[in-house]
Scaffold this motif. Structure first.
Motif, short mmCIF file in Angstrom:
data_model
loop_
_atom_site.label_atom_id
_atom_site.label_comp_id
_atom_site.label_asym_id
_atom_site.label_seq_id
_atom_site.Cartn_x
_atom_site.Cartn_y
_atom_site.Cartn_z
N ILE A 61 0.85 -1.19 0.00
CA ILE A 61 0.00 0.00 0.00
C ILE A 61 0.89 1.25 0.00
O ILE A 61 1.94 1.25 0.65
CB ILE A 61 -0.95 0.02 1.23
CG1 ILE A 61 -1.84 1.25 1.27
CG2 ILE A 61 -0.20 -0.11 2.54
CD1 ILE A 61 -3.03 1.21 0.37
N ASP A 62 0.48 2.26 -0.72
CA ASP A 62 1.18 3.56 -0.72
C ASP A 62 2.67 3.43 -1.00
O ASP A 62 3.49 4.14 -0.40
CB ASP A 62 0.97 4.29 0.61
CG ASP A 62 -0.47 4.68 0.86
OD1 ASP A 62 -1.24 4.75 -0.11
OD2 ASP A 62 -0.83 4.91 2.04
N GLY A 63 3.06 2.51 -1.87
CA GLY A 63 4.46 2.37 -2.24
C GLY A 63 5.33 1.66 -1.22
O GLY A 63 6.55 1.72 -1.30
N CYS A 64 4.72 1.01 -0.24
CA CYS A 64 5.51 0.27 0.73
C CYS A 64 4.92 -1.13 0.94
O CYS A 64 3.79 -1.40 0.58
CB CYS A 64 5.62 1.02 2.05
SG CYS A 64 4.12 1.11 2.98
N VAL A 65 5.75 -2.00 1.53
CA VAL A 65 5.34 -3.36 1.86
C VAL A 65 5.49 -3.55 3.35
O VAL A 65 6.57 -3.30 3.91
CB VAL A 65 6.19 -4.40 1.10
CG1 VAL A 65 5.76 -5.82 1.48
CG2 VAL A 65 6.11 -4.20 -0.40
#
Length: 85
Positions: A61-65
């Motif tokens: 989500i939102d460019g992160c894991v």
């Protein structure tokens, strides 16, 4: 494969260690943030992609894991998603 609803149903059990919180803050450049609440809000987002692989849940989500242990619900780490991953 286990249904992502299992993770969502256990959102109240999600936690991390002091070292885990420090690692997440460092990896995501988060300062002055409650990382557990930050991660929970991302996990609960309708835009979150949740999958289980082996002993861990992976939430993108939102460019992160965000990586959460599936049995203890401990947030192991969170990091910026790699391009193409």
């Amino acid at each position: 494969m286990e249904d992502k609803q299992t993770l969502l149903d256990n959102i109240g059990r999600i936690h991390t260690t002091v070292m885990g919180a420090d690692r997440i803050r460092r990896n995501l450049s988060l300062a002055g943030v409650d990382v557990v609440e930050w991660c929970k809000s991302r996990i609960l987002s309708k835009d979150a992609s949740i999958s289980r692989q082996g002993k861990n849940w992976y939430v993108t989500i939102d460019g992160c894991v965000i990586t959460v242990n599936a049995s203890s619900y401990t947030i192991i780490t969170a990091h910026i998603a790699q391009a193409g991953a």
